[in-house]
Design an enzyme around this catalytic site. Sequence first.
Site, short mmCIF file in Angstrom:
data_model
loop_
_atom_site.label_atom_id
_atom_site.label_comp_id
_atom_site.label_asym_id
_atom_site.label_seq_id
_atom_site.Cartn_x
_atom_site.Cartn_y
_atom_site.Cartn_z
N GLU A 116 0.86 -1.20 0.00
CA GLU A 116 0.00 0.00 0.00
C GLU A 116 0.88 1.24 0.00
OE1 GLU A 116 -2.86 -0.42 3.20
OE2 GLU A 116 -3.74 -2.18 2.27
N HIS A 239 -9.23 9.25 2.80
CA HIS A 239 -8.79 8.17 1.91
C HIS A 239 -8.99 8.66 0.48
CE1 HIS A 239 -8.21 4.31 0.05
NE2 HIS A 239 -7.90 3.79 1.22
N ARG A 285 -0.83 8.84 1.53
CA ARG A 285 -2.24 9.18 1.37
C ARG A 285 -2.57 10.67 1.37
NH1 ARG A 285 -5.62 4.90 4.82
NH2 ARG A 285 -4.93 3.26 3.42
N HIS A 346 -11.63 9.20 6.43
CA HIS A 346 -11.37 7.78 6.60
C HIS A 346 -10.87 7.42 8.00
CE1 HIS A 346 -10.28 3.75 5.37
NE2 HIS A 346 -9.00 3.93 5.67
N ARG A 381 -1.21 8.81 9.21
CA ARG A 381 -1.05 7.38 9.46
C ARG A 381 -0.57 6.64 8.21
NH1 ARG A 381 -4.83 2.81 8.84
NH2 ARG A 381 -5.92 4.30 7.56
N SER A 386 -3.07 0.69 11.48
CA SER A 386 -4.00 0.87 12.60
C SER A 386 -4.46 -0.44 13.24
CB SER A 386 -5.21 1.68 12.15
OG SER A 386 -5.59 1.30 10.87
#
Length: 529
Positions: A116, A239, A285, A346, A381, A386
């Site tokens: 990711e 997001h 992100r 998000h 983050r 998470s």
Amino acid sequence: MEKYDHIVVGSGIAGLTYALKAAETGSVAIVTKRGRATTNTAWAQGGIACVTSPEDSFELHAKDTLDAGAGLCHEDIVEMVVRDGPGRIRELIALGMSFDLRETPEGTTELDLGREGGHSKRRILHAHDFTGLEIENTLLAAVEKHGSIRVFEDHMAVDLITTGKLGYATEDRVVGLYVLDEKSGTVNTLRSDRIVLATGGCGKVYLYTTNPDIASGDGVAMAWRAGAAVSNMEFVQFHPTCLFHPEAKSFLISEAVRGEGGVLVNSSGQPFMDRYHPLKSLAPRDIVARAIDAEMKRTGAKCVFLDITGKPRGFLEERFPKIHETCARLGIDIAAQPIPVVPAAHYQCGGVKTNEHGETSLRGLFAIGEAACTGLHGANRLASNSLLEALVFAHNAFVKATRNQRAPGEIRIPEWRPGSVTDVDELVVIYHNWDEIRRLMWDYVGIVRTDKRLQRAAARLRNLQKEVQEFYWNFKVTTDLLELRNLVTVAALIVDCALSRKESRGLHYTLDYPQTDERLLHDTVMRRV
Ligand code: SIN
């Protein structure tokens, strides 16, 4: 009044993990406001980031986390989480969780690790594209098997009970919880010296979100009202890729799709991320969400597109069954056409401030999972960190809560007094205020901010807070009213934190202070005065 050794509010990965451990040492109650499986966890698609491959290292995972966090991660916490992660994952697997495997060229199997944004290695353990649901089901099965954990479904926590509020002159600490039984409409008192907030985030504070309806910031709002410190609420993660379709509500197109080669393109089919970051569609992100926002504003388009048509249909059906099927149901064939997407709220990177044990500033009160601000995420983050954080902090909080906790002695707690209540016959006001908060947060406190817009939001929220408080005192409490009360509190905290950060860093981007300011390299900490 029922008494428990531990009360856990929330039944996602953090709450259930804590509850299962704590149940080995004493009585446990889980309070959850809908059905037990109605959690943010159950919606998590991507997976859990964890170092499990010889090609990866704790140092690299820590570095990626720190890079994403834009200077605000607490290095000791990052180090602890990435190192403790594999042990916690083994515990989850021992409970029955199975992550996807793949065949090696030698004919053996190994974990199928996904990638990711912001990760320098493949390190995401996943179960197709419904990892969270599999974890939720595994943990709930273990709770069921355990047999002695009391789960209060359709019960919503109203407020924490503290010695301070009861007028004791001793050190302030939590001693219980008022809980609304939604079915009977009564408010019950639960007594405990250890209360764990595992209530998830606050995505519903925004008009567009990838979160389920329950994400109304209940833990943060309750902790705030009880006097615990709250931190970094300005860092709301948007997001980049929520499905854009009139019939799709809050459906996420996992970042793992970009990890497998998905490319963001504009309405003319042109890739645009190369103009924003060298990692293009797999940039962190915050950068991708801002780039999409800028692209939409530049072209006037209502969405951009995620193109994964380069992958064979069979691969997409196997790796992303839920995304494939959901899109197909809406007439989008992801193997043949780009997927329309927009950014949406998000993840809440801030929360109730805790130490490395998940302890808050209020004795006896713990916060874990998305409700907490532990120092792991900093200003942004890293994807899929998470669920790992939730596992690690659930364990740490359990260890701490079962050691060295001084009980406060005999405490007399008054029953909840409903006062001169009437039924809410003006439901329309609740819904109107709910919608107004979400729209104003989206318009004024979104991906790109300015002081002027934030001040406007702050002024309007102050009025809404007064109105909601009036409702709270004058009417019979309902889940809708309690959620609205929490939502407006959390919205105001986001705005206040955002107004106090006079720089742009990570997820907080303001046109008035577009640069980072190294003098502001610290957490935003708020306490109720
Ligand atoms: C995703 O699947 O893109 C979400 C993963 C995350 O938010 O960590």
